[in-house]
Write a protein that holds these residues in place. Sequence first.
Motif, mmCIF file in Angstrom:
data_model
loop_
_atom_site.group_PDB
_atom_site.id
_atom_site.type_symbol
_atom_site.label_atom_id
_atom_site.label_comp_id
_atom_site.label_asym_id
_atom_site.label_seq_id
_atom_site.Cartn_x
_atom_site.Cartn_y
_atom_site.Cartn_z
ATOM 1 N N VAL A 193 0.844 -1.203 0.000
ATOM 2 C CA VAL A 193 0.000 0.000 0.000
ATOM 3 C C VAL A 193 0.878 1.252 0.000
ATOM 4 O O VAL A 193 0.633 2.205 -0.752
ATOM 5 N N ALA A 194 1.937 1.237 0.822
ATOM 6 C CA ALA A 194 2.843 2.390 0.889
ATOM 7 C C ALA A 194 3.529 2.614 -0.456
ATOM 8 O O ALA A 194 3.628 3.749 -0.934
ATOM 9 N N PHE A 195 3.966 1.521 -1.081
ATOM 10 C CA PHE A 195 4.671 1.614 -2.377
ATOM 11 C C PHE A 195 3.747 2.193 -3.449
ATOM 12 O O PHE A 195 4.128 3.113 -4.186
ATOM 13 N N VAL A 196 2.498 1.701 -3.502
ATOM 14 C CA VAL A 196 1.548 2.177 -4.515
ATOM 15 C C VAL A 196 1.198 3.650 -4.254
ATOM 16 O O VAL A 196 1.169 4.465 -5.185
ATOM 17 N N SER A 197 0.957 4.013 -2.978
ATOM 18 C CA SER A 197 0.620 5.410 -2.662
ATOM 19 C C SER A 197 1.761 6.343 -3.046
ATOM 20 O O SER A 197 1.538 7.393 -3.650
ATOM 21 N N LEU A 198 2.977 5.940 -2.690
ATOM 22 C CA LEU A 198 4.134 6.779 -2.986
ATOM 23 C C LEU A 198 4.292 6.961 -4.494
ATOM 24 O O LEU A 198 4.549 8.068 -4.970
ATOM 25 N N THR A 199 4.114 5.866 -5.240
ATOM 26 C CA THR A 199 4.191 5.959 -6.708
ATOM 27 C C THR A 199 3.166 6.947 -7.222
ATOM 28 O O THR A 199 3.467 7.810 -8.051
#
Length: 179
Positions: free
Chosen positions: A88-94
């Motif tokens: 979730v963090a990776f997708v949000s940051l992207t």
Amino acid sequence: MRLPLFRPYRMFPQFDHLSDSECEKYVRDAYINTPGLTAKVPIIAAVLATALWYIGWPIAFVTLPLASYVPMPPSAEWRLVAYIVLGVAFVSLTYFLTRDLGVYFGIRRELRRSNCRKCGQSLQGLPIHSAGADPDPAKQFVRCTECGRRWVLLDLGLSPRDLIPFEQRVVDSRVATRR
Ligand SMILES: [Zn+2]
């Protein structure tokens, strides 16, 4: 409206004189005039990031000896939790980074709108001429001081306010009280 992950408009030195709310006007213009960069690209990037994380990792986990390279929690439950949360963090940051990058390029385009299309010279601060007596925006034009080309404001997508130099845009609060 936007999460202030970071403020892409603060990357422009031209905005140093302006308040955040004045800069937000340029952010809104970027959203309106470059919806592809500011809205579509971040969503596509987020979808790709989701696929990469939630399909790529399981494949890598099964095919590669990951446990010896990547630090992982010892139990399977915590591995699952870390996998979901970090995903979730990776997708949000992207999403947020590509969106801010899109806003950055959108604002850059908005700023170039007040430059001469032929030679790139800034048209800010130039006197606005009008062909005819009526204040028809299609008849208001400026002449580039560098190359002499005549630009109709409407063709450039500009209003007279866009040609006021940034440092002169602050409204004096005493303006209505003076006699
Ligand atoms: Zn020019």
